[in-house]
Design a protein around this motif. Structure first.
Motif: not given
Lengths: 839, 104
Positions: A700-705
């Protein structure tokens, strides 16, 4: 006694059209009776419908026994036989046992606790119609020649599209999931009713023991049903959308289904047993003439069973290859549960020994329960032992054991309860003479059928086989078991005859016909629809024995709070959950069609999903949502005070943690958290057992998480600030904060979806589960958005008066729970990212 | 906290402790015995043992120091609840004591 004779003018209070107590509580006439929300009506409907399902399931059982009566029989073909035993188990477990017991609880709890109705009457009606429509969906599968045939446990991979390509499994998954809504709503309703609406002075330690049994059972339903609901949704998603939750080739695991199913399935045995045992604990003192021995022991035992029963689920999976250490852990818990069960049984035996029991028909059924259930419990301890379990697994020994536990532990007390509480349903007594015949036919028939099955199982006959060769030692045992089942059925048929006979010719029941101690016998058994003119203060667990003033006068003349209070509204007392001290007046809804329309909308949605007509599915969803909105759009009466008599003035509603709506929200959050925890369990299980395939998932993408986590925190904080300002009466600020809560919820949902964009839910089971978690959280966030905007709209429309901050108070709790779910989900996404996908 | 609330907590508390202990032991066994092999067997024994001692101490509280005030029925219920759940915690831990590896 000081009572308000006429409605006093008071700001914000809505007055009814008719101030007569009887008229306010009257059941609607004609076809409008379907709109009734009274616990008496809804409870009876659950009981009658459940009994019809019991009869259908019983006929299916007779078909099974007829097929097995002789070796090599071709009475039923193999396919039909599979359908028959699957539907027998499904109807008995999901559509008979739990709903009928909930029906008794819905009917009896307000009467026993001194309440005029359950606290959420519309929820009761909604639950009933969900149950009815769900049951009809499941049963209608026969009409389409698509009855489920994979066993009542729907094991995968047998129930996946590879092996069940038709829609029979969909009928089961969709129908049962829909019907389970009733169980969960009833659980929330009962928890809240027991904690928040009791007679003055009825602390938890003075509650009738039946209420303790139901309280623990309701908590168990709230935690135990969600794993199956999640399992069913995941399996349906696999069948419908191709998401590989249980496909080993994509990192799924068929055992995950078994874990989720039995996480529900084993507590369910206790969910069925405990209310029935509660009935025994209520009836027994009446016929012995002495209070239940060891109330404290019984409470400890019930609480212990409630907890420990959640640690037994894997004993249904001893033959699946779990590590020996795991087997030992579950074996230990399975053995341990016998301790509180034994404590309870000894309480019953000691009560029996403390007086001179009257051998009435209900008492016979209680004795039958003790004999049969103890035997079932003993074979349960045998099956808890791993080596014996391996030998007896999937044999008729297990069939015998489960019927001893379920029929002994539930059906016998239930029939005793029918005879005991029959006056409440018809105003007449059932026949003692016929009742004895019913008991002995059922007792002899039952033992002939199932005692022999222990031997059949030990001789190696497996479950679920449609026929067997002759001459291997099973012939005579099966013949006798089938004859026994006919005798058992004759007992049930005689009971049905007795019921119809008594409707015309049964003797009229007097007030308190058995000389019982609990409040449900305060009034003559059949009343037009109301419970208590005045709610009497209670000083004892056996009020009708220890407070003779209650039976000295006509029931409607008995002193109590709210006697003569005439607001033209349905009202009951709200109390402190622990001490039972009266705190507020609870205003209840009048008959309405809205819950039925909501349930019909959902039925349309589920039915159209089955038929793959998705525009109709959307229409059903819209109808349900519209109905929920109308349901919620109700002026508030908070902030009004009334004189309820006996020198007491109470407010209408309470903006407090002890408020019934807040307790209901906490109960709902418990259910939602259990659903969420089931998904998290699935994620961790797949991650732990399928490391190679989980590692192939894109991260999964880090920033949106991270953004999702922050937005989740904002949802919780804004929700809390909304509550803060609403409590201070700063309506404008509260409306603004409610809108910010909605915006934060939208942002967190969007961020979570963005974070998961690289993850293909069809590629790996792990990815599919992450998406399922996000989907579940998104649904909760939608509720937050809808609720927050709804609250804001009410304020902007000027529908909120001073002191009416309960919706904001409750939203804050819901927002905090949802915010926590978002943060946990975001943390898992982030862990996947930082750990290099799912390595 | 009022006496009735305290005695109620003593009835429910041991059950919650048992549930946490059961989940911990199950999680530890899963961590040690599943394909991912997160911890070794001595680690399982050590952490399981510590969790057991801690849980047993908490469960025995209502037995050794029963609530002094409150309804007698609930005080009795608290005593028995503590006793039953103490036994149940020991039963959970039994699996760790009697075996030398995940396979028995």
């Amino acid at each position: 006694m000081s009572v308000a004779e006429e409605p006093a003018p008071c700001s914000g209070a809505r007055m009814g059209e008719d101030t007569t107590f009887e008229a306010v509580w009257d059941t609607p006439k004609g076809w409008r009776v379907l709109s009734s929300v009274s616990h008496r009506v809804v409870g009876r409907r659950f009981i009658y419908t459940g009994f019809v399902f019991f009869l259908i399931a019983g006929v299916l059982a007779l078909l099974v026994r007829t097929q097995l009566i002789v070796p090599g029989n071709d009475f039923l073909d193999l396919e039909t036989y599979n359908q028959v035993f699957t539907m027998h188990g499904t109807l008995m477990m999901f559509l008979f046992a739990i709903p009928i017991l909930e029906g008794f609880a819905v009917y009896l709890i307000p009467l026993m606790l001194g309440a005029r109705d359950l606290i959420f009457p519309r929820l009761g009606q909604f639950g009933y119609y969900c149950y009815l429509f769900g049951g009809i969906i499941v049963l209608s599968s026969f009409l389409f020649d698509a009855a489920p045939d994979g066993g009542w446990f729907m094991y995968v991979p047998l129930s996946t599209t590879d092996f069940t390509p038709d829609i029979s499994a969909d009928f089961w998954l969709i129908g049962i999931t829909f019907a389970e809504i009733a169980s969960v709503t009833a659980a929330v309703e009962l928890i809240t009713a027991i904690l928040c609406a009791r007679a003055p002075g009825m602390s938890l330690a003075k509650m009738p023991i039946f209420a303790w049994y139901i309280l623990i059972t309701a908590f168990m339903i709230a935690i135990g049903f969600p794993p199956l609901i999640i399992g069913s949704i995941l399996l349906e998603a696999e069948r419908l959308l191709g998401l590989p939750f249980f496909d080993p080739l994509a990192g799924g695991d068929p055992l995950l289904w078994q874990h989720l199913f039995w996480l529900f399935g084993h507590p369910e045995v206790y969910i069925i047993f405990l209310p029935a045992a509660g009935m025994v604990a209520t009836m027994l003192p009446t016929f012995v003439g002495a209070p239940l021995f060891g109330y404290g022991f019984a409470v400890a035992a019930v609480v212990s069973m409630g907890f420990i029963s959640f640690g037994l689920w894997a004993h249904h999976m001893f033959a699946t290859g779990l590590p020996i250490l795991s087997l030992s852990l579950f074996s230990a818990a399975s053995t341990m549960v016998a301790v509180p069960t034994g404590v309870q049984i000894f309480c019953f035996i000691a009560t029996l020994a403390s007086g001179r029991p009257r051998l009435t028909t209900p008492m016979l059924f209680i004795l039958g329960f003790l004999a049969i259930f103890v035997l079932g419990g003993l074979t349960g301890v045998m099956l808890a032992s791993v080596p014996f379990n391996w030998q007896a697994h999937d044999s008729y020994f297990v069939v015998a054991h489960l019927h001893y536990v379920l029929i002994g532990g539930m059906v016998f007390p239930l029939f005793g309860a029918f005879y005991y509480w029959a006056p409440h349903f018809s105003g007449r007594m059932l026949s003692e003479r016929l009742g004895r015949w019913v008991f002995w036919l059922m007792f002899i028939g039952f033992n002939t059928t199932f005692l022999l099955m222990h031997l059949t199982g030990l001789r190696g006959m497996p479950r679920r086989i449609a026929t067997y060769p002759e001459g291997i030692g099973w012939d005579r045992l099966n013949m006798l078991s089938s004859i026994g089942s006919y005798i058992l059925a004759a007992g049930v048929a005689l009971f049905v005859y007795d019921v119809f006979r008594s409707l015309r010719r049964g003797p009229l029941a007097p007030r308190n016909p058995w000389g019982a101690a609990t409040l449900e016998w305060l009034y003559p058994p059949v009343t037009p629809g109301f419970n208590f003119h005045g709610i009497p203060p209670v000083h004892s667990r056996e009020p009708l024995w220890d407070q003779p003033e209650l039976l000295e006068r006509e029931a409607h003349e008995v002193d109590g709070l709210m006697h003569g209070l005439r607001d033209g509204r349905r009202e009951t007392l709200g109390c402190d959950p622990v001490t039972g001290a009266p705190l507020y007046i609870l205003r209840l809804p009048h008959p309405t069609w809205v819950p039925m329309i909501a349930a019909a909308g959902l039925a349309l949605m589920f039915g159209a999903t089955l038929a793959s007509v998705y525009w109709l599915c959307a229409l059903g969803g819209v109808i349900a949502l519209a109905a929920f909105a109308v349901w919620a759009w109700e002026p508030s009466d908070s902030g009004v005070e009334r004189d309820v008599g006996m020198g007491t003035t109470l407010p209408v509603n309470l903006v407090d943690r002890r408020s019934h709506t807040h307790v209901g929200i906490v109960g709902t959050m418990l259910v939602l958290m259990a659903l969420f925890a089931s998904l998290i369990f699935g994620l961790l299980y797949l991650w732990n057992t399928q490391p190679q395939i989980a590692a192939t998932m894109a991260a999964p993408l880090a920033v949106p998480s991270g953004l999702a986590g922050i937005a989740g925190l904002a949802v919780a904080l804004f929700g809390q600030f909304t509550r803060h300002f609403a409590l201070q009466g700063r309506t404008g600020r509260a409306a603004l904060l409610a809108q910010l809560t909605a915006i934060a919820a939208l942002l967190s949902g969007a961020s979570l979806g963005w974070a998961l964009l690289p993850v293909d839910p069809r590629a790996t089971a792990f990815g599919a589960t992450l998406w399922a978690i996000a989907g579940f959280v998104a649904i909760n966030l939608c509720v937050v958005v809808f609720w927050a905007l709804f609250n804001a709209a009410r304020k902007l429309a000027g529908r909120v008066g001073p002191g009416q901050s309960l919706p904001d108070f409750n939203l804050a709790t819901f927002a905090k729970g949802t915010g926590l779910m978002v943060i946990i989900s975001a943390a898992f996404c982030l862990a996947g990212t930082l750990g290099g996908a799912a390595q | 906290m009022s006496p009735i609330r305290r005695s109620l907590l003593c009835v429910i508390g041991p059950g919650i402790v048992w549930a946490v202990h059961f989940t911990t032991v199950y999680a530890l066994i899963s961590a040690a015995c599943a394909p991912r092999d997160l911890i070794d067997y001595p680690g399982l024994l050590l952490s399981g043992g510590l969790a057991t001692v801690f849980a047993l101490g908490l469960c025995l509280l209502p037995v050794l120091c029963p609530p002094r005030a409150g309804p007698p029925e609930l005080i009795r219920a608290a005593f028995w609840s503590g006793l039953i759940f103490s036994l149940a915690v020991l039963a959970n831990a039994g699996a760790l004591v009697f075996f030398q590896s995940c396979g028995g």
